[in-house]
Design a protein around this motif. Sequence first.
Motif, short mmCIF file in Angstrom:
data_model
loop_
_atom_site.label_atom_id
_atom_site.label_comp_id
_atom_site.label_asym_id
_atom_site.label_seq_id
_atom_site.Cartn_x
_atom_site.Cartn_y
_atom_site.Cartn_z
N ARG A 66 0.78 -1.26 0.00
CA ARG A 66 0.03 0.07 0.15
C ARG A 66 0.73 1.25 0.05
O ARG A 66 1.75 1.25 0.90
N TRP A 79 -5.75 -4.38 9.16
CA TRP A 79 -6.60 -3.44 8.74
C TRP A 79 -8.34 -3.92 9.20
O TRP A 79 -8.54 -4.62 8.35
N ARG A 129 -11.65 -0.91 5.94
CA ARG A 129 -10.84 -0.66 4.47
C ARG A 129 -10.01 0.53 4.65
O ARG A 129 -8.74 0.53 4.19
N SER A 130 -10.42 1.60 5.40
CA SER A 130 -9.44 2.78 5.67
C SER A 130 -8.88 2.82 7.19
O SER A 130 -8.16 3.72 7.29
N ASP A 189 -7.37 6.14 10.84
CA ASP A 189 -8.35 6.21 9.70
C ASP A 189 -7.40 6.91 8.66
O ASP A 189 -7.27 8.14 8.84
N VAL A 234 -7.93 7.67 5.44
CA VAL A 234 -9.10 8.54 4.69
C VAL A 234 -9.43 9.78 5.47
O VAL A 234 -9.01 10.90 5.06
#
Length: 143
Positions: A28, A51, A54-55, A116, A118
């Motif tokens: 990633r 994880w 997802r974020s 997080d 994102v």
Amino acid sequence: MTAAGDASDAELVAHLRASLSPQRFPVRREAELEGAASDANGAISFYDHHWPARSVLAISAVRVAGGDIDAALRAAGIKHLIRAVVAKTRTAREALEALAGRVDTIGLDVGLLVLDVVSGTASCAASGKAAVPADHASGSAST
């Protein structure tokens, strides 16, 4: 292996300790991590990353007192329980509270970061010797 084909406790502890390292981190661009586990000073220590969403990246550092088979089994179980409670809670503090409600925390030191990637929000918490009083902590992470 012993002559009878049974593994010694030391061999089992070494195998369990090695299995505490997380799998190779998937590629990633935003993060590159490795894992490790060791036993020193009468304790089994490891860190893990996963994880849970997802974020959301969760990173934990754990020390379990003892260097015997019981400590190795306890460390393996705690690794999986941390992953489970992180997936079901909103913050690092809530995850450690959920962990403490399910296991004996004597001889258990945990540091946990939940990020997080994102939204950019993060929470961190620590328990046992990993917990540093706020007036002694440096940096500006929020919990």
